[in-house]
Scaffold this motif. Structure first.
Motif, PDB file in Angstrom:
ATOM      1  N   THR A 118       9.599  89.753  -2.275  1.00  0.00           N
ATOM      2  CA  THR A 118       9.320  89.003  -3.496  1.00  0.00           C
ATOM      3  C   THR A 118      10.073  87.679  -3.517  1.00  0.00           C
ATOM      4  OG1 THR A 118      11.123  90.029  -4.783  1.00  0.00           O
ATOM      5  CG2 THR A 118       8.989  91.145  -4.784  1.00  0.00           C
ATOM      6  N   LEU A 119      11.264  87.661  -2.939  1.00  0.00           N
ATOM      7  CA  LEU A 119      12.083  86.445  -2.970  1.00  0.00           C
ATOM      8  C   LEU A 119      11.699  85.435  -1.892  1.00  0.00           C
ATOM      9  CD1 LEU A 119      15.522  88.159  -3.613  1.00  0.00           C
ATOM     10  CD2 LEU A 119      14.411  86.548  -5.175  1.00  0.00           C
ATOM     11  N   GLY A 121       8.759  85.992   0.360  1.00  0.00           N
ATOM     12  CA  GLY A 121       7.369  86.064   0.778  1.00  0.00           C
ATOM     13  C   GLY A 121       7.162  87.114   1.847  1.00  0.00           C
ATOM     14  N   LYS A 146      10.911  79.034  -3.854  1.00  0.00           N
ATOM     15  CA  LYS A 146      10.368  80.379  -4.121  1.00  0.00           C
ATOM     16  C   LYS A 146      11.483  81.337  -4.510  1.00  0.00           C
ATOM     17  CE  LYS A 146       7.649  84.211  -2.309  1.00  0.00           C
ATOM     18  NZ  LYS A 146       7.089  84.408  -3.655  1.00  0.00           N
ATOM     19  N   GLU A 149      12.608  80.437  -8.171  1.00  0.00           N
ATOM     20  CA  GLU A 149      11.574  80.711  -9.171  1.00  0.00           C
ATOM     21  C   GLU A 149      11.373  82.218  -9.355  1.00  0.00           C
ATOM     22  OE1 GLU A 149       8.233  78.571  -7.701  1.00  0.00           O
ATOM     23  OE2 GLU A 149       9.062  76.589  -8.237  1.00  0.00           O
ATOM     24  N   THR A 150      11.404  82.968  -8.250  1.00  0.00           N
ATOM     25  CA  THR A 150      11.261  84.428  -8.344  1.00  0.00           C
ATOM     26  C   THR A 150      12.465  85.033  -9.052  1.00  0.00           C
ATOM     27  OG1 THR A 150       9.997  84.462  -6.285  1.00  0.00           O
ATOM     28  CG2 THR A 150      10.931  86.556  -7.036  1.00  0.00           C
ATOM     29  N   ALA A 153      12.318  84.339 -12.784  1.00  0.00           N
ATOM     30  CA  ALA A 153      11.273  85.087 -13.486  1.00  0.00           C
ATOM     31  C   ALA A 153      11.610  86.570 -13.624  1.00  0.00           C
ATOM     32  CB  ALA A 153       9.943  84.931 -12.749  1.00  0.00           C
ATOM     33  N   GLU A 154      12.341  87.127 -12.663  1.00  0.00           N
ATOM     34  CA  GLU A 154      12.557  88.578 -12.625  1.00  0.00           C
ATOM     35  C   GLU A 154      14.012  88.989 -12.815  1.00  0.00           C
ATOM     36  OE1 GLU A 154      10.765  90.236  -9.143  1.00  0.00           O
ATOM     37  OE2 GLU A 154       8.857  89.210  -9.463  1.00  0.00           O
ATOM     38  N   LYS A 155      14.877  88.035 -13.136  1.00  0.00           N
ATOM     39  CA  LYS A 155      16.315  88.320 -13.180  1.00  0.00           C
ATOM     40  C   LYS A 155      16.685  89.453 -14.136  1.00  0.00           C
ATOM     41  CE  LYS A 155      17.245  84.461 -16.397  1.00  0.00           C
ATOM     42  NZ  LYS A 155      15.860  83.966 -16.481  1.00  0.00           N
ATOM     43  N   TYR A 158      16.640  93.038 -12.443  1.00  0.00           N
ATOM     44  CA  TYR A 158      17.482  93.383 -11.305  1.00  0.00           C
ATOM     45  C   TYR A 158      18.648  94.294 -11.696  1.00  0.00           C
ATOM     46  CZ  TYR A 158      15.132  89.551  -8.807  1.00  0.00           C
ATOM     47  OH  TYR A 158      14.206  88.748  -8.218  1.00  0.00           O
TER      48      TYR A 158
END
Length: 224
Positions: A118-119, A121, A146, A149-150, A153-155, A158
């Motif tokens: 995800t981080l 690719g 990337k 931004e990833t 968006a998902e922090k 985690y």
């Protein structure tokens, strides 16, 4: 005699009504029994089997819990039956959480490197040595973009363990950047990467700090 027959008829009707009422209660108790046994049977399944058949299990559960709740109404505030249903609902919620967690973990595993994919690719292998050999002067800016931004968006999703991995990969990527700079990284790309790093650092520190705090609180709650 007529009066006696009327009285006898009333007694028979009352007895029939009571019998019917008792029969409904017995049927209701049976529905509760079936519900409790079904939840227990789910709990006894192998975790992998449960996860693989979860859609069918949940559909059947929804039917049975509806029947159990209708049975409770027929039992007219039967405290024992209510407790049995409530306990089974709690047990099912726990099993459901486990099944969903396993399904998510299997989905991540099926995707390859999971978090790394995800981080960075899919296909961009990080590897245990974290050399980032595939990162060069032409693509390093897009890699940082990337990654940031990833993360941004998902922090909130985690865990602390995830953040430990993010930190290790970020530091390894920075080490690769030092090499790439010597290979002809443009000044403009270097400036943009510096801007990304400036945004990333405080956000990462905050997420790491809050994740550690939540972990400590969870440990305290379990200890109590």
């Amino acid at each position: 005699m007529k009066r006696f027959n009327l009285a006898l008829g009333a007694v028979l009707i009352a007895a029939g009504f009571t019998s019917c009422k008792d029969e409904k209660k017995e049927m209701a108790k049976t529905e509760v029994d079936h519900y409790v046994v079904y939840v227990d049977s789910i709990n006894d399944l192998d975790a992998a089997e449960r996860a693989a058949n979860w859609a069918a299990i949940d559909a059947e559960y929804q039917r049975r819990v509806t029947e159990a709740e209708a049975a409770l109404a027929a039992l007219e505030n039967d405290a024992d039956a209510q407790k049995r249903v409530n306990d089974s609902k709690a047990k099912y919620d726990g099993v459901k959480a486990q099944a969903e967690t396993q399904a998510k973990a299997e989905a991540v595993a099926a995707s390859g490197n999971g978090l790394a994919d995800t981080l960075f690719g899919p296909g961009n292998v990080v590897g245990n040595d974290m050399t980032f050999a595939w990162v060069n002067k032409d693509n390093i800016l897009s890699v940082y973009q990337k990654f940031y931004e990833t993360f941004d968006a998902e922090k909130n999703e985690y865990t602390r363990q995830d953040l430990d991995k993010v930190k290790a990969w970020y530091e390894a990527l920075d080490a690769r950047k030092n090499t790439v700079e010597k290979e002809g990284l443009s000044a403009d790309d270097n400036r943009k990467i510096a801007g990304i790093k400036l945004k990333f650092a405080p956000k990462f520190r905050w997420e790491r700090m809050t994740a550690k705090g939540e972990e400590n609180q969870d440990a305290k709650d379990k200890a109590n």
